[in-house]
Every structure is written in C-alpha cells, then in structure tokens.
Design a protein around this motif. Structure first.
Motif, PDB file in Angstrom:
ATOM      1  N   VAL A 268     -14.560  39.701  70.822  1.00 37.84           N
ATOM      2  CA  VAL A 268     -13.215  39.527  71.352  1.00 37.84           C
ATOM      3  C   VAL A 268     -12.189  40.431  70.663  1.00 37.84           C
ATOM      4  O   VAL A 268     -11.319  41.001  71.302  1.00 37.84           O
ATOM      5  CB  VAL A 268     -12.778  38.047  71.242  1.00 37.84           C
ATOM      6  N   ILE A 269     -12.269  40.510  69.343  1.00 39.04           N
ATOM      7  CA  ILE A 269     -11.320  41.385  68.634  1.00 39.04           C
ATOM      8  C   ILE A 269     -12.087  42.327  67.719  1.00 39.04           C
ATOM      9  O   ILE A 269     -13.245  42.088  67.373  1.00 39.04           O
ATOM     10  CB  ILE A 269     -10.314  40.585  67.763  1.00 39.04           C
ATOM     11  N   HIS A 270     -11.420  43.401  67.320  1.00 39.50           N
ATOM     12  CA  HIS A 270     -12.014  44.354  66.399  1.00 39.50           C
ATOM     13  C   HIS A 270     -11.851  43.825  64.978  1.00 39.50           C
ATOM     14  O   HIS A 270     -10.756  43.397  64.604  1.00 39.50           O
ATOM     15  CB  HIS A 270     -11.291  45.695  66.554  1.00 39.50           C
ATOM     16  N   SER A 271     -12.929  43.844  64.185  1.00 34.54           N
ATOM     17  CA  SER A 271     -12.847  43.214  62.861  1.00 34.54           C
ATOM     18  C   SER A 271     -11.782  43.864  61.977  1.00 34.54           C
ATOM     19  O   SER A 271     -11.175  43.214  61.141  1.00 34.54           O
ATOM     20  CB  SER A 271     -14.207  43.237  62.169  1.00 34.54           C
ATOM     21  N   LYS A 272     -11.524  45.145  62.192  1.00 40.10           N
ATOM     22  CA  LYS A 272     -10.531  45.830  61.350  1.00 40.10           C
ATOM     23  C   LYS A 272      -9.096  45.370  61.623  1.00 40.10           C
ATOM     24  O   LYS A 272      -8.194  45.629  60.842  1.00 40.10           O
ATOM     25  CB  LYS A 272     -10.596  47.346  61.607  1.00 40.10           C
ATOM     26  N   MET A 273      -8.908  44.717  62.768  1.00 41.08           N
ATOM     27  CA  MET A 273      -7.519  44.395  63.119  1.00 41.08           C
ATOM     28  C   MET A 273      -6.953  43.214  62.330  1.00 41.08           C
ATOM     29  O   MET A 273      -5.750  43.013  62.276  1.00 41.08           O
ATOM     30  CB  MET A 273      -7.383  44.150  64.627  1.00 41.08           C
ATOM     31  N   ILE A 274      -7.809  42.419  61.711  1.00 42.93           N
ATOM     32  CA  ILE A 274      -7.313  41.220  61.030  1.00 42.93           C
ATOM     33  C   ILE A 274      -6.519  41.567  59.769  1.00 42.93           C
ATOM     34  O   ILE A 274      -5.469  40.997  59.502  1.00 42.93           O
ATOM     35  CB  ILE A 274      -8.478  40.268  60.664  1.00 42.93           C
ATOM     36  N   GLU A 275      -7.032  42.524  59.001  1.00 40.47           N
ATOM     37  CA  GLU A 275      -6.445  42.748  57.682  1.00 40.47           C
ATOM     38  C   GLU A 275      -4.937  43.031  57.688  1.00 40.47           C
ATOM     39  O   GLU A 275      -4.193  42.378  56.953  1.00 40.47           O
ATOM     40  CB  GLU A 275      -7.200  43.832  56.931  1.00 40.47           C
ATOM     41  N   PRO A 276      -4.452  43.979  58.506  1.00 38.50           N
ATOM     42  CA  PRO A 276      -3.008  44.238  58.478  1.00 38.50           C
ATOM     43  C   PRO A 276      -2.191  42.979  58.805  1.00 38.50           C
ATOM     44  O   PRO A 276      -1.152  42.726  58.182  1.00 38.50           O
ATOM     45  CB  PRO A 276      -2.806  45.297  59.566  1.00 38.50           C
ATOM     46  N   ALA A 277      -2.671  42.184  59.742  1.00 42.48           N
ATOM     47  CA  ALA A 277      -1.952  40.963  60.109  1.00 42.48           C
ATOM     48  C   ALA A 277      -2.003  39.964  58.960  1.00 42.48           C
ATOM     49  O   ALA A 277      -1.009  39.325  58.614  1.00 42.48           O
ATOM     50  CB  ALA A 277      -2.561  40.353  61.367  1.00 42.48           C
ATOM     51  N   MET A 278      -3.179  39.880  58.333  1.00 46.52           N
ATOM     52  CA  MET A 278      -3.371  38.925  57.242  1.00 46.52           C
ATOM     53  C   MET A 278      -2.468  39.268  56.055  1.00 46.52           C
ATOM     54  O   MET A 278      -1.822  38.397  55.480  1.00 46.52           O
ATOM     55  CB  MET A 278      -4.841  38.956  56.823  1.00 46.52           C
ATOM     56  N   VAL A 279      -2.424  40.550  55.704  1.00 47.43           N
ATOM     57  CA  VAL A 279      -1.609  40.990  54.568  1.00 47.43           C
ATOM     58  C   VAL A 279      -0.151  40.601  54.785  1.00 47.43           C
ATOM     59  O   VAL A 279       0.549  40.199  53.861  1.00 47.43           O
ATOM     60  CB  VAL A 279      -1.737  42.524  54.405  1.00 47.43           C
ATOM     61  N   ALA A 280       0.318  40.733  56.015  1.00 45.00           N
ATOM     62  CA  ALA A 280       1.726  40.444  56.293  1.00 45.00           C
ATOM     63  C   ALA A 280       1.932  39.015  56.791  1.00 45.00           C
ATOM     64  O   ALA A 280       3.044  38.630  57.149  1.00 45.00           O
ATOM     65  CB  ALA A 280       2.245  41.440  57.329  1.00 45.00           C
ATOM     66  N   ASP A 281       0.843  38.245  56.816  1.00 43.56           N
ATOM     67  CA  ASP A 281       0.888  36.858  57.281  1.00 43.56           C
ATOM     68  C   ASP A 281       1.483  36.726  58.693  1.00 43.56           C
ATOM     69  O   ASP A 281       2.310  35.851  58.956  1.00 43.56           O
ATOM     70  CB  ASP A 281       1.666  35.990  56.285  1.00 43.56           C
ATOM     71  N   ILE A 282       1.058  37.604  59.575  1.00 45.21           N
ATOM     72  CA  ILE A 282       1.530  37.552  60.964  1.00 45.21           C
ATOM     73  C   ILE A 282       0.450  36.895  61.829  1.00 45.21           C
ATOM     74  O   ILE A 282      -0.689  37.351  61.840  1.00 45.21           O
ATOM     75  CB  ILE A 282       1.806  38.968  61.508  1.00 45.21           C
ATOM     76  N   PRO A 283       0.790  35.824  62.537  1.00 45.55           N
ATOM     77  CA  PRO A 283      -0.221  35.201  63.391  1.00 45.55           C
ATOM     78  C   PRO A 283      -0.692  36.144  64.504  1.00 45.55           C
ATOM     79  O   PRO A 283       0.098  36.922  65.041  1.00 45.55           O
ATOM     80  CB  PRO A 283       0.503  33.992  63.995  1.00 45.55           C
ATOM     81  N   VAL A 284      -1.980  36.066  64.803  1.00 46.64           N
ATOM     82  CA  VAL A 284      -2.551  36.851  65.899  1.00 46.64           C
ATOM     83  C   VAL A 284      -2.903  35.877  67.014  1.00 46.64           C
ATOM     84  O   VAL A 284      -3.599  34.888  66.774  1.00 46.64           O
ATOM     85  CB  VAL A 284      -3.832  37.584  65.443  1.00 46.64           C
ATOM     86  N   ARG A 285      -2.391  36.132  68.210  1.00 46.28           N
ATOM     87  CA  ARG A 285      -2.673  35.225  69.320  1.00 46.28           C
ATOM     88  C   ARG A 285      -3.524  35.956  70.347  1.00 46.28           C
ATOM     89  O   ARG A 285      -3.159  37.034  70.800  1.00 46.28           O
ATOM     90  CB  ARG A 285      -1.366  34.751  69.952  1.00 46.28           C
ATOM     91  N   ILE A 286      -4.658  35.374  70.680  1.00 50.96           N
ATOM     92  CA  ILE A 286      -5.517  35.979  71.696  1.00 50.96           C
ATOM     93  C   ILE A 286      -5.269  35.268  73.009  1.00 50.96           C
ATOM     94  O   ILE A 286      -5.304  34.028  73.073  1.00 50.96           O
ATOM     95  CB  ILE A 286      -6.999  35.871  71.286  1.00 50.96           C
ATOM     96  N   LYS A 287      -4.976  36.041  74.036  1.00 49.09           N
ATOM     97  CA  LYS A 287      -4.628  35.450  75.328  1.00 49.09           C
ATOM     98  C   LYS A 287      -5.419  36.132  76.443  1.00 49.09           C
ATOM     99  O   LYS A 287      -5.791  37.293  76.345  1.00 49.09           O
ATOM    100  CB  LYS A 287      -3.136  35.673  75.600  1.00 49.09           C
ATOM    101  N   ASN A 288      -5.629  35.398  77.508  1.00 46.86           N
ATOM    102  CA  ASN A 288      -6.373  35.925  78.648  1.00 46.86           C
ATOM    103  C   ASN A 288      -5.401  36.421  79.724  1.00 46.86           C
ATOM    104  O   ASN A 288      -4.669  35.635  80.320  1.00 46.86           O
ATOM    105  CB  ASN A 288      -7.273  34.815  79.216  1.00 46.86           C
ATOM    106  N   THR A 289      -5.415  37.724  79.976  1.00 44.44           N
ATOM    107  CA  THR A 289      -4.549  38.314  81.000  1.00 44.44           C
ATOM    108  C   THR A 289      -4.774  37.652  82.359  1.00 44.44           C
ATOM    109  O   THR A 289      -3.856  37.528  83.165  1.00 44.44           O
ATOM    110  CB  THR A 289      -4.849  39.825  81.137  1.00 44.44           C
ATOM    111  N   PHE A 290      -6.010  37.215  82.593  1.00 46.36           N
ATOM    112  CA  PHE A 290      -6.362  36.674  83.898  1.00 46.36           C
ATOM    113  C   PHE A 290      -6.224  35.160  83.967  1.00 46.36           C
ATOM    114  O   PHE A 290      -6.498  34.552  84.986  1.00 46.36           O
ATOM    115  CB  PHE A 290      -7.798  37.102  84.255  1.00 46.36           C
ATOM    116  N   ASN A 291      -5.818  34.558  82.835  1.00 47.59           N
ATOM    117  CA  ASN A 291      -5.618  33.117  82.788  1.00 47.59           C
ATOM    118  C   ASN A 291      -4.537  32.821  81.753  1.00 47.59           C
ATOM    119  O   ASN A 291      -4.774  32.163  80.745  1.00 47.59           O
ATOM    120  CB  ASN A 291      -6.952  32.443  82.405  1.00 47.59           C
TER     121      ASN A 291
END
Ligand code: ASP
Ligand code: MG
Length: 462
Positions: A268-291
């Motif tokens: 679902v997501i690229h593993s590298k994408m978590i770190e920048p969000a984690m460092v800055a404590d920014i929530p990541v929300r995964i959403k379905n464009t079709f739902n």
C-alpha cells in the motif's frame, strides 16, 4: 494529498481527483504519480530500444512516441473540454515533453547505451506529463493551480540515479522557500512524485513507487498537519486480500509497524515514506480514491498495544537465501562487514540477516540480485575466507507485525507452534529483528498456507 497512478488512470479518475482536491478545505500541495502503467511502459521501451538493431530504432521510437502522445493528449481533451486556451496550452506542454522523450530514446537506440542517468530522464517523463494534466484539470475547474517538478519544489538529491537520496541539509530550506509563497498566495501546487534532480540539476528518481516518499518529504519540510496517500485500496489490511479474502482493514497503526509492513510486503505504501513523517510526527492517512467515504488507515506515532497483539501478517516472495560457509570466515576479521559493504557498494540490498555461527553467515536478498551477488562475492572472497556459497531459492519471507508482541511472553513460541501445526518447516529466522516484527523463511510452496494459519490464529480468532 498524494494520488497514485491508478487514482489518475484516465480522465474519469482525474476528474474524481479534482473533486477530492476541491473538497479538502485546508491549504494543500498535490503530489501525483505517472498515469497508471506509464512508468512501466517507459522502462520497457528504454530497455528494449537500447538492444535493437539501429535499422529499426527510428520506427520503434516513432511508434512509441505517437502512442504515448495520443494517450496523454486524449486525456487532456477529456479533462479540459470547455476551455480551448487552457486545453491548447496543456497540449503544447505535452507535445514538447513527448518530443524530448523521442530525442532521448533515439539517442539511446543509436548509441545502444542506456545509462542509469538516461533511464531516469526517460522515466521522469511519466510524472512530467501527469502533473500538467492534473494541474490543467484543476484549473479548468476553478482551482488556482500550477505544476512543478520535484526539483522545482525544492527536492535536491545526490547523484545516485535510480535510487537517489534527498540532501536534507539543502531541502529543509529549499522546499519551504519554493512552496510556501505559492501556498500562501492561495495556489495549489501539483508536484511530480518520484522525480527530483541532483545539485547540478540533472534529473534523478527516488526509486520505483517513490511518489509516496516525495509526499512525505514535502509534508515534513512544510510542517504539514497531515500527509494523505490516496490509492486504490481502503488502507492497510491485516494481510494480502488476494490470498485471504477476509483480510480486515487496520484503522490505526503506528509508524514502526507500518514501516515494517511496507518493508516486508504490504504494497500500500512505500517503506521509505514513513521516516520523514515519523521524524516530524505528522500523521499519514491512507485513503481510497474510489471509496472516499471509508475512513482508511491512520498512521501515527502512538503505539496501540490494547487491541490485538498481532496486527498483520505479510508474505514476501521473489527472495532467496545465500549461505556463506567456511571456517576461514572465523579467522577473517570483520568478514560480515566486508561482505555487506561489498554488496552495498553494488546496490544489493540485504533484506534479512541471520548469522548462525562464525563459520556460517546467512542472509536474504531479492531474486533479481542473485547473479550479481554471487559474482561479486566470488570475485572477492573465493579462497579468501569463504569456501562455499549456497543458494536457496524456493523460499519466501513471512512477517508477523504488532507492537503488542514487544514484551508479551511466549508470542514467538505461539507463532512457531502455529507454523508447526500447519506442517511447515521454518528454514531461517531473522536475528535481531525490530521489536515489532518477527520474520522467518519458509518454503515458497508453503507460504500461503503459513499465512492463512497465522491469520486465522492471531487475527480471525485472536
Ligand atoms: N511512477 C513511479 C512508479 O511507477 C512512481 C510511483 O508510482 O510512485 O514507480
Ligand atoms: Mg506507480
């Protein structure tokens, strides 16, 4: 708001994306991938053309050029039907890019030489087409938008073409410098995911699937309140729904768990994408464009141990084990360090390590890398510490993820008992795996059976 390839797969989907962007009340940056399948097509034509006799190069390039131009142009006409000036402007942009693609492909074909630098240039075209189209569609629907490349948005990388790494000391100022004034003046920038440039301005890519990483880098350095990943599934599931149809949606998960899940096979997501969000404590929300009504998955720092001990199980295929053997290894100082450095220098990623004794070192790599790994290891270590390199190919990695496992006694025993009850033999267990996952290798033929047994025991009945 990052939209993946399938979310902008055709005009109809792009108009859906326009709606979603318009509905988001906050200030925002939009990041898009290439339209679905385009990066793969660019990749295969580039590789094919480099190996064709020069007599057919022109014809093949011509054919590809007209196909890719027709595909993107017809999308432009469909998403910008009523504004001739804007439609023309967008079509001109697309035509210019297609011409650049053609010239580059001809060069690759005539020279029979596809460097990783040329390949990055060619692959970048997918996103450079798509940002123009999405931004044009937004403008034609009343959104004050403009399109930018990742580099124009401040993402500067090293010169490792094909898997470039961002230069954080540069981008931490460059990103806000470039984007903040635009956002503050009410504009909605649409930025190419996946592509950036090095300090000399030469186009680089962040690795396949890298658009998520673009989004989280921008989020981090803009101090975003949230990074949204819009995709074609509801969110992160407890396992692969293609194998286990009653896989359940995980509504909330921690960064570390999500990172392990992405690393060990959840696509679902690229593993590298978590770190920048984690460092800055920014929530990541995964959403379905079709739902879009579905709440999706929210990735946050807080680790919720309360619910189930095990949150998800994954399977990763297309991997292989290399066993290095030799008593000489015990006598060679730092042999593991040398082996891993050598493989790292050749861009071969080690997925899992299990050093069982001083005269035996086992690790897992992608199957694509087998030949190269054996070649470089042989050239350096034969008769020099390593006696034998054993290859075990028909294997897969099973990973059990959940923060609740940390500090819960007997969980590993229960996992391995479940595997044994399914009559499956464990070939290798990762040593020193992260506190939230247990990973092990089983025969490839037993992979799905193992996954089902664990999912049933810990998630369906857990
Ligand atoms: N278009 C690129 C790829 O297909 C990047 C992405 O989709 O995130 O790999
Ligand atoms: Mg893609």
């Amino acid at each position: 708001m990052k939209f993946g390839g399938t979310s902008i797969g055709s005009a109809r989907e792009i108009l859906r994306v326009v709606d979603l962007v318009k509905k988001e009340p906050q200030k925002k940056v939009v990041v898009v991938s290439a339209m679905s399948g385009v990066t793969d097509k660019l990749n295969s034509i580039a590789n094919r053309i480099a190996n064709l006799p020069s007599t057919v190069v022109e014809k093949e390039v011509e054919k590809f050029h007209s196909e890719i131009l027709a595909f993107h142009s017809s999308t432009v006409r469909d998403v910008i039907p009523n504004n001739p000036r804007l439609q023309d402007e967008t079509l001109n942009g697309i035509t210019e890019l297609a011409d650049k693609l053609k010239i580059t492909l001809l060069g690759v074909g005539y020279l029979e030489d596809l460097s990783s630098k040329s390949l990055d240039y060619i692959l970048s075209l997918g996103e450079r087409f798509s940002v123009r189209i999405v931004s044009g569609a937004l403008r034609s629907n009343g959104v004050n938008s403009l399109h930018l490349t990742g580099y124009e948005a401040g993402i500067i990388t090293d010169s490792c073409f094909g898997c470039a790494r961002p230069l954080h000391s540069k981008i931490k100022d460059a990103i806000p410098d470039k984007l903040k004034p635009l956002i503050d003046s009410g504009k909605t920038p649409v930025v190419t995911g996946y592509i950036a440039a090095d300090e000399k301005g030469r186009i680089t890519t962040l690795g396949r699937g890298g658009s998520d990483f673009t989004a989280s880098l921008l989020g981090r350095y803009l101090g975003a309140s949230e990074v949204q990943i819009w995709t074609d599934v509801d969110g992160i599931l407890t396992t692969d729904p293609k194998i286990i149809p009653n896989a359940k949606l995980i509504s909330r998960i921690s960064y570390v768990e999500a990172m392990d899940l992405a690393y060990f096979g959840a696509k679902v997501i690229h593993s590298k994408m978590i770190e920048p969000a984690m460092v800055a404590d920014i929530p990541v929300r995964i959403k379905n464009t079709f739902n879009p009504g579905c709440g999706g998955t929210l990735i946050v720092s807080k680790q919720e141990k309360s619910d189930s001990i095990v949150k998800a199980v994954t399977i990763a295929k297309n991997v292989a084990i290399l066993n290095l053997k030799g008593v000489g290894m015990a006598e060679t100082p730092n042999i593991a360090g040398k082996v891993f450095t050598l493989l790292g220098d050749h861009n071969i990623n080690i997925i899992m390590i299990s050093g069982s004794s001083e005269s035996n070192l086992s690790f897992v790599i992608k199957r694509d890398n087998i030949n190269r790994a054996i070649e470089v290891l042989n050239s350096r270590f034969t008769g020099n510490g390593i006696r034998d390199i054993e290859l075990v190919e028909d294997v897969c990695i099973i990973t059990v993820v959940g923060v609740g496992m940390h500090g819960t006694k007997g969980i590993a025993a229960k996992i391995f008992e479940t595997v044994a009850e399914a009559d499956v033999n464990i070939i290798m267990i990762a040593q020193g795996s992260s506190e939230v996952n247990i990973s092990f290798m089983v025969p490839e033929n037993d992979g799905e059976k193992t996954l089902k047994a664990l999912h049933r025991k810990f998630i369906e009945c857990g």
